[in-house]
Design a protein around this motif. Structure first.
Motif, PDB file in Angstrom:
ATOM      1  N   SER A 150      -9.105 -69.660  50.301  1.00  0.00           N
ATOM      2  CA  SER A 150      -8.571 -68.306  50.131  1.00  0.00           C
ATOM      3  C   SER A 150      -8.637 -67.502  51.430  1.00  0.00           C
TER       4      SER A 150
ATOM      5  N   ASP B 247      -5.498 -66.052  53.416  1.00  0.00           N
ATOM      6  CA  ASP B 247      -4.869 -64.747  53.271  1.00  0.00           C
ATOM      7  C   ASP B 247      -4.947 -63.941  54.562  1.00  0.00           C
TER       8      ASP B 247
ATOM      9  N   ASP C 192      -0.090 -62.233  51.989  1.00  0.00           N
ATOM     10  CA  ASP C 192       0.076 -62.702  50.608  1.00  0.00           C
ATOM     11  C   ASP C 192       1.494 -63.155  50.301  1.00  0.00           C
TER      12      ASP C 192
ATOM     13  N   HIS D 147       2.050 -66.446  48.418  1.00  0.00           N
ATOM     14  CA  HIS D 147       1.619 -66.546  47.019  1.00  0.00           C
ATOM     15  C   HIS D 147       2.769 -66.924  46.089  1.00  0.00           C
TER      16      HIS D 147
ATOM     17  N   VAL E  21       2.319 -70.522  45.348  1.00  0.00           N
ATOM     18  CA  VAL E  21       1.012 -70.946  44.848  1.00  0.00           C
ATOM     19  C   VAL E  21       1.148 -71.442  43.407  1.00  0.00           C
TER      20      VAL E  21
ATOM     21  N   ARG F  58      -4.894 -71.037  41.153  1.00  0.00           N
ATOM     22  CA  ARG F  58      -5.957 -70.273  41.815  1.00  0.00           C
ATOM     23  C   ARG F  58      -7.284 -70.817  41.308  1.00  0.00           C
TER      24      ARG F  58
ATOM     25  N   THR G 267     -11.177 -65.787  43.544  1.00  0.00           N
ATOM     26  CA  THR G 267     -10.456 -66.989  43.942  1.00  0.00           C
ATOM     27  C   THR G 267     -11.058 -67.555  45.221  1.00  0.00           C
TER      28      THR G 267
ATOM     29  N   TYR H  52      -6.489 -71.778  46.868  1.00  0.00           N
ATOM     30  CA  TYR H  52      -5.168 -71.828  46.253  1.00  0.00           C
ATOM     31  C   TYR H  52      -4.701 -73.279  46.223  1.00  0.00           C
TER      32      TYR H  52
ATOM     33  N   LYS I  22      -2.015 -78.366  39.149  1.00  0.00           N
ATOM     34  CA  LYS I  22      -1.014 -77.422  39.661  1.00  0.00           C
ATOM     35  C   LYS I  22       0.060 -77.227  38.605  1.00  0.00           C
TER      36      LYS I  22
END
Length: 246
Positions: free
Chosen positions: A48, A51, A56, A59, A62, A65, A86, A89, A202
């Motif tokens: 994470s 970031d 972001d 995302h 993604v 999480r 989180t 990812y 996922k």
């Protein structure tokens, strides 16, 4: 044309380096032997902390999480570590790499796909980069063409042997992934010498793999199956699209 920077390889490292150079006003050329999107054998787990590097915007690609990790040793003595926030990812590399490539291109990077870098020649004040089609010149060259890439080999940065081996498989679960806790990844140690097995969910898809020392592993397919059975004692996790790399 003389570029400020030529980048060999458009994986996450190369695409991000190209983007950062371009947004600082440099003239950047980035090349990759593959066409995008393309699959890349990879678990697809990203800390994470990314970031702070990418913001972001990524995302949108993604697919999970992670707030919990289940760790085991050869399928035994398992325990869970949880976090209220989180910690990682999960992405599919074909979508993530395409996002980063387009991000670089949209910010001024000249991108050429399907053209492999095969070597380079230092000049007095620049570098000539040779490809399968032609050559380019840049003041600087960034080698981001992988662990076994030509840039590192030409510089003598990599050992003459391949010390690690891994195998990754992907299984789709259009009706949901059985026996998997949302937001949890699994790691199994001890099955693969000096390595581990992993299971990363996922969306409706599971990434499974095993990694270890090539000098100690005799039969990567067998270890792959053993590691999966230690983490997921379900027949649904057999098969899938299996790919290996060294």
């Amino acid at each position: 044309m003389l570029y400020d920077v030529v980048v060999a390889g458009l994986g996450p490292a190369g695409a991000t380096a190209a983007y950062e150079c371009a947004r600082r006003g440099l003239r950047v050329l980035a090349l990759d032997k593959a066409l995008m999107p393309r699959h890349k054998p990879c678990g697809g787990a990203i800390s994470s902390r990314i970031d702070a590097v990418l913001g972001d915007g990524f995302h949108e690609v993604v697919e999970g999480r992670i707030r919990e990790v289940m760790v085991s040793f050869q399928g035994r003595d398992s325990f869970r570590v949880s976090s209220p926030e989180t910690v990682a990812y999960l992405v599919r590399r074909e979508r993530f790499d395409l996002y980063l490539c387009e991000r670089a291109q949209n910010n001024g990077v000249e991108v050429i796909l399907g053209e492999e870098v095969v070597g380079f020649e230092p000049l007095s004040e620049s570098v000539r980069v040779r490809t399968t089609r032609t050559s380019y010149q840049g003041k600087y060259l960034i080698g981001a063409d992988g662990a076994l890439g030509v840039i590192g080999r030409q510089l003598g940065l990599w050992p003459p042997h391949n010390p690690w081996i891994a195998m990754e498989g992907e299984i789709d679960f259009p009706s949901g992934i059985p026996g998997v806790v949302p937001g949890e990844i699994r790691l199994d140690f001890g099955t693969a010498p000096f390595g581990y097995g992993w299971g990363f969910p996922k969306n409706m898809h599971m990434s499974l793999g095993v990694f270890g020392s090539s000098a100690k592993i005799k039969g990567i397919h067998r270890l792959y199956d053993e590691s999966i059975s230690h983490m997921f004692p379900l027949k649904e996790f057999r098969g899938g699209c299996v790919q290996g790399w060294i």
